[in-house]
Design an enzyme around this catalytic site. Structure first.
Site, PDB file in Angstrom:
ATOM      1  N   GLU A  11      98.733   5.271  90.407  1.00 15.17           N
ATOM      2  CA  GLU A  11      99.972   5.588  88.875  1.00 15.17           C
ATOM      3  C   GLU A  11     101.509   4.862  89.085  1.00 15.17           C
ATOM      4  OE1 GLU A  11      99.501   9.156  91.470  1.00 15.17           O
ATOM      5  OE2 GLU A  11      99.238  10.157  88.707  1.00 15.17           O
ATOM      6  N   GLU A  58      91.266  10.812  93.335  1.00 12.02           N
ATOM      7  CA  GLU A  58      91.996  12.431  93.563  1.00 12.02           C
ATOM      8  C   GLU A  58      91.036  13.517  93.614  1.00 12.02           C
ATOM      9  OE1 GLU A  58      93.517   9.825  91.955  1.00 12.02           O
ATOM     10  OE2 GLU A  58      95.557  10.061  92.638  1.00 12.02           O
TER      11      GLU A  58
END
Ligand code: COA
Ligand code: NAD
Length: 691
Positions: A107, A127
């Protein structure tokens, strides 16, 4: 210029390098987030800086958010704001990716204005494997770079991809060889002069793709209906066609819901369990060198173990009783390797090299040069004693002599040699080249460096080594033997075997206990029950259903019939089993009653936890988390539930004690409250506190 303990800025003329140095894997914990924020502010304010690159020291760019902070109070700045801050920077910022670049790390990278990958890097959004979704723009900027379809695929599976795939899907802009710092300097300069195109990811238009969204939803409904996070990930990605800010807010909301879900706690517990088991009392001992492994027995286990060792690059000798059995062992290993080639897990060249290192022989004398010998002959003490006695005379001094026994006493096996300090149990799980668990069974006289060698070998084979003490069945099979009985009692008292299986599969196990028995071979449990029959206490209820299935010559899958009938389509419950069950109920004077799915699950899991607690009390497992690892990696325990001891903490010790006392009203011999559990209930403590 040092920003804080983990972030610094290096200047080279008009270029600024922001350096992340947070060993071991540069996880983006609070200090990294705060440091990155301040570093971006500093380079922006510095008129001398014209372009910026971010790189990581050590083995990763950033391996992800700091998982240890999940579930704790959040500390500003949150990663979403850091990524936005980077994107808003008025000077070009390039991310240089090497080693690992996962989750929060990716990210940060996609918040930068360009990404350059160094070959060998792995990128991805793991994730969902931790029960969360990308929470700092991954679901919004990811699709802007890759398109919705590719983003959904990578985000909902947690797949980790290499530099080539990352380049072709648009996640990275360039691939460059070199050391991270050197590439960072070069790329910052290219960005400065406009040779490396830079852009703000948040400004990229996304093409809507309803088809990809519907296809992903259908896939998840079929395969992952019971999981929480992947569905939330799709909902977040769906919002990416709107304004970035609204998408980020929705993503944050979904991320928070995941953080609060029990699945997140279970999955993160499982992540740490895999690593915690390495912490053993013998960790300081020097493992012995292992390059040649001898495997005795080329049956189900021996050929799987040989395959696992060949896959790890070891030279493997295999011994069998005669040429015919050896031929079978050789063929099975060949088939296993061919299967890996077919599935794209191994190249043909690697397979050929593995076969070169494979040296089957019927002469045990050939084992003289083995560093480790793993015995996987019949589960019979007489045969094992004979084998170890012979090995003692043949193997070189310092060779580790290991048994793959499932239940037998490793101390007794060690006593057949003049070197019990070199003897250990290495208990693999079937299929041994696939299952990740390896119980390292430490006998009374096993030397610390032999234990360390067992763990080093586990690592080499990419398995999860768990330290276990000697008892009947060690950690896993001892607990299995206990909860298998409750499955039998449920059947005798009224549930059908397939009802028990369905309830346990609904709990999240890949297979129910009767389907597992059919797969393993009913003859194995039968032999074990016969072995234990002379010492079986008179008070113990005995269910003869499986014995009677075996007496009819049906051993499960391998004979095409057991609790189920195996044909072309889905296995069907075998009709004769219902008759056997009815007869056994009548013999026992039991009137069948109904058990709800929840009641079946509660008894099954409570039985498992009760015996697991006794395993802990007896010191057979070092910590509760070791038991969790055994069940997660060897017995198909649902990962999102974290293992039996984590599940025990979710249920709570008081509730478990109350349940056992209630069940004990029917069968006080089987259902006994372990002292430790009673103490935990009285003191309101948890297993987690004992890890
Ligand atoms: N947060 C906190 N700690 C982490 C971490 C993270 N994201 N990733 C790894 N660690 C810790 C491990 O717990 C381990 O700690 P320990 O030495 O105290 O046991 C240490 O870093 C080394 O990790 P390990 O997995 O043993 O090293 P490795 O070289 O085999 O693998 C990775 C490195 C990065 C590939 C692997 O750790 C990994 O996959 N990490 C998780 C990445 C992830 O899911 N990130 C997304 C989070 S949103
Ligand atoms: P198997 O019957 O498939 O294989 C045993 C092999 O050992 C046979 O091929 C046999 O020919 C060979 N053998 C017997 N005596 C020998 C000797 N003296 N010298 C050389 N070879 C000899 O059995 P398996 O399922 O592979 O089990 C082997 C061991 O592994 C047992 O101790 C078992 O308890 C254990 N184990 C089995 C499983 C499983 O799921 N099958 C799992 C873990 C551990």
């Amino acid at each position: 210029m040092q920003i804080n303990d983990v972030i610094s800025i290096e200047r080279e003329g008009p270029l600024a390098l922001i350096v992340i140095d947070n060993p071991p894997v540069n996880a983006a914990g609070h200090a990294v987030r705060e440091g990155l924020w301040k570093a971006v502010e500093a380079v922006e304010a510095d008129d001398g800086v014209e372009a910026v690159a971010i790189y990581g020291k050590g083995r990763a760019f950033i391996a992800g958010a700091d998982i240890r902070e999940f579930g704790k109070p959040r500390m500003e700045p949150i990663l979403t704001d850091v990524c936005n801050r980077i994107e808003d920077c008025t000077k070009p910022v390039v991310a240089v990716l090497h080693g690992s670049c996962f989750g929060g790390g990716l990210e940060v990278a996609i918040g930068c204005h360009a990404r350059v990958a160094i070959p060998g890097v792995k990128v991805g959004f793991p994730e969902v494997t931790l029960g969360v979704i990308p929470g700092a723009g991954g679901t919004q900027r990811g699709p802007r770079l890759m398109g919705i379809g590719a983003a959904l695929s990578i985000i909902t599976t947690g797949e980790r991809i290499g530099h080539e795939d990352a380049l072709s899907c648009g996640l990275v802009d360039r691939v460059e060889e070199g050391a991270p710092r050197e590439v960072a300097l070069r790329m910052a300069e290219e960005a400065r002069v406009g040779a490396l195109p830079c852009r703000k990811t948040g400004k990229i238009e996304v093409t809507p793709d309803a088809e990809a969204i519907e296809a992903t939803k259908a896939k998840l409904a079929a395969k992952a209906a019971h999981l929480f996070a992947p569905h939330r990930a799709v909902e977040a990605v769906e919002a990416c066609t709107g304004p970035l800010e609204a998408g980020l807010a929705l993503e944050r909301e979904k991320f928070q819901a995941c953080i609060e879900s029990p699945q997140r706690a279970g999955l993160i517990h499982a992540f740490f369990a895999e690593r915690a088991v390495e912490k053993i009392p013998e960790a300081g001992a020097e493992p012995r060198e292992v390059s040649v492994v001898g495997v005795i027995g080329g049956g189900t286990m021996g050929s799987g173990i040989a395959t696992a060792c060949l896959n790890a690059g070891l030279t493997v000798r295999m011994n069998e009783r005669d040429e015919e059995a050896l031929g079978r062992g050789r063929d099975t290993v060949g088939k296993n390797l061919a299967g890996a080639v077919k599935r794209g897990k191994m190249s043909e060249a690697k397979r050929d090299a593995a076969l070169e290192r494979f040296k089957p022989s019927t002469a045990l004398e050939d084992f003289a040069d083995c560093d480790v010998v793993i015995e996987a002959v019949f589960e019979d003490m007489g045969v094992k004693r004979d084998v170890f006695g012979r090995l003692d005379g043949i193997c070189k001094p310092g060779a580790v002599l290991a048994s793959n026994t499932s239940y037998l006493d490793v101390n007794e096996i060690a006593a057949c040699t003049s070197r019990p300090e070199d003897v250990i149990g290495l208990h693999f799980f079937s299929p041994a080249h696939i299952m990740r668990l390896l119980e390292v069974v430490v006998a009374e006289k096993t030397a610390p460096e032999v234990v360390a060698t067992g763990f080093a070998l586990a690592k080499k084979l990419r398995k999860v080594g768990v330290r276990a003490g000697v008892c009947d069945g060690f950690i896993g099979n001892r607990i299995l033997s206990h909860y298998k009985k409750v499955a039998d009692y449920l059947v005798l008292d009224g549930a059908a075997p397939h009802e028990v299986d369905t309830a346990i599969e609904d709990f999240g196990f890949a297979m129910g206990p009767f389907a597992v028995s059919d797969l393993a071979g009913l003859d194995i449990g039968w032999a074990n029950r016969k072995r234990l029959a002379p010492t079986r206490p008179a008070e113990e209820r005995y269910v003869a259903v499986a014995d009677r299935i075996c007496e009819a010559g049906n051993f499960g899958r391998k004979t095409g019939r057991g609790f189920y009938v195996y044909g072309e389509g889905q296995p069907e419950p075998a009709p004769e089993v219902a008759e056997i069950v009815a007869e056994e109920r009548e013999k026992a004077g039991v009137t069948a009653r109904e058990f709800s799915k929840e009641a079946i699950q509660a008894r099954f899991i409570t039985a498992m936890i009760a015996e697991a607690t006794r395993v802990l009390e007896d010191g057979i497992a070092l910590r509760p988390i070791d038991i969790d690892a055994v069940f997660l990696f060897g017995y198909g325990f649902p990962r999102h539930r974290g293992g039996p001891m984590h599940t025990a903490d979710v249920i709570g010790a008081s509730e478990l004690v109350a349940r056992i006392e209630r069940y004990a009203e029917e069968d006080p011999y089987y259902w006994q409250v372990p002292d430790l559990l009673r103490k935990m209930a009285a003191e309101s403590t948890t297993f987690a506190e004992m890890n």
